[in-house]
Motif scaffolding. Sequence first.
Motif, mmCIF file in Angstrom:
data_model
loop_
_atom_site.group_PDB
_atom_site.id
_atom_site.type_symbol
_atom_site.label_atom_id
_atom_site.label_comp_id
_atom_site.label_asym_id
_atom_site.label_seq_id
_atom_site.Cartn_x
_atom_site.Cartn_y
_atom_site.Cartn_z
ATOM 1 N N ALA A 152 67.255 57.925 81.325
ATOM 2 C CA ALA A 152 66.582 58.701 80.280
ATOM 3 C C ALA A 152 65.390 59.483 80.810
ATOM 4 O O ALA A 152 65.131 60.602 80.371
ATOM 5 C CB ALA A 152 66.142 57.783 79.138
ATOM 6 N N VAL A 153 64.673 58.915 81.759
ATOM 7 C CA VAL A 153 63.502 59.601 82.319
ATOM 8 C C VAL A 153 63.949 60.819 83.111
ATOM 9 O O VAL A 153 63.439 61.929 82.916
ATOM 10 C CB VAL A 153 62.673 58.636 83.202
ATOM 11 N N LEU A 154 64.913 60.630 84.006
ATOM 12 C CA LEU A 154 65.371 61.740 84.849
ATOM 13 C C LEU A 154 66.051 62.832 84.035
ATOM 14 O O LEU A 154 65.853 64.024 84.294
ATOM 15 C CB LEU A 154 66.316 61.233 85.945
ATOM 16 N N SER A 171 64.000 62.939 71.708
ATOM 17 C CA SER A 171 64.235 61.841 70.768
ATOM 18 C C SER A 171 65.156 60.786 71.374
ATOM 19 O O SER A 171 64.882 59.586 71.310
ATOM 20 C CB SER A 171 64.825 62.406 69.478
ATOM 21 N N LYS A 172 66.238 61.227 71.983
ATOM 22 C CA LYS A 172 67.191 60.281 72.588
ATOM 23 C C LYS A 172 66.563 59.549 73.771
ATOM 24 O O LYS A 172 66.806 58.368 73.985
ATOM 25 C CB LYS A 172 68.452 61.020 73.000
ATOM 26 N N SER A 173 65.737 60.265 74.533
ATOM 27 C CA SER A 173 65.066 59.651 75.673
ATOM 28 C C SER A 173 64.079 58.587 75.185
ATOM 29 O O SER A 173 64.003 57.500 75.763
ATOM 30 C CB SER A 173 64.354 60.722 76.497
ATOM 31 N N ALA A 174 63.343 58.889 74.121
ATOM 32 C CA ALA A 174 62.410 57.899 73.553
ATOM 33 C C ALA A 174 63.171 56.683 73.051
ATOM 34 O O ALA A 174 62.726 55.543 73.235
ATOM 35 C CB ALA A 174 61.609 58.532 72.426
ATOM 36 N N GLY A 217 63.777 54.148 75.534
ATOM 37 C CA GLY A 217 62.613 53.467 76.074
ATOM 38 C C GLY A 217 61.728 54.310 76.978
ATOM 39 O O GLY A 217 60.800 53.788 77.594
ATOM 40 N N ASN A 218 61.989 55.596 77.074
ATOM 41 C CA ASN A 218 61.173 56.467 77.917
ATOM 42 C C ASN A 218 59.862 56.785 77.199
ATOM 43 O O ASN A 218 59.834 57.576 76.264
ATOM 44 C CB ASN A 218 61.934 57.753 78.247
ATOM 45 N N LYS A 219 58.788 56.165 77.658
ATOM 46 C CA LYS A 219 57.483 56.364 77.022
ATOM 47 C C LYS A 219 56.959 57.787 77.247
ATOM 48 O O LYS A 219 56.152 58.278 76.468
ATOM 49 C CB LYS A 219 56.490 55.328 77.528
#
Length: 161
Positions: A88-90, A122-125, A128-130
């Motif tokens: 999710a971060v990348l 939204s999907k990344s959050a 768990g991507n802070k």
Amino acid sequence: GYQDRTPFLKTALQTVDDMLRDGLAPDAYTVAHLLIICRTIAEQGKGSFAMREASHVLTLLGADAPTDSVVKAYAELCAAAMSKGANAVLCLEDAFDVMMAAREGGEALKSGTYTCIMDACSKSAAQGNKQALDYAYELAEMLDRQGPPLTLIVCNSLLGI
């Protein structure tokens, strides 16, 4: 070696190779459609694989800045890939990099494209991507500088209004 790729992507990339051999460079329209193929692969449960393939596909633009259609296709791919196991971060960092390259290249992005980037935030959050909230805030600031109408369009579409 395209042997490790899905048959449809393998065929599409072989067609691009044929174009290059004939002296034809793929345009942004072709790149956007290859990214749509990658999104389909992600939706079939191969999120990380699709993102690796998309990295290769983006190199086909060469020095050209991404167009609105490329940014939108990439953001949609990222959102799909994150829900199927991609980092999710990348994914979000990559989506923002592609968007910023387009903006720096003078591309005017449409509200639907910004909505896709916000959806990726939204999907990344949700994964768990802070940092996703920082990206969403940065995007909101960009939209605010472009004027309230675009900000309202994007926010309304996210809320389903």
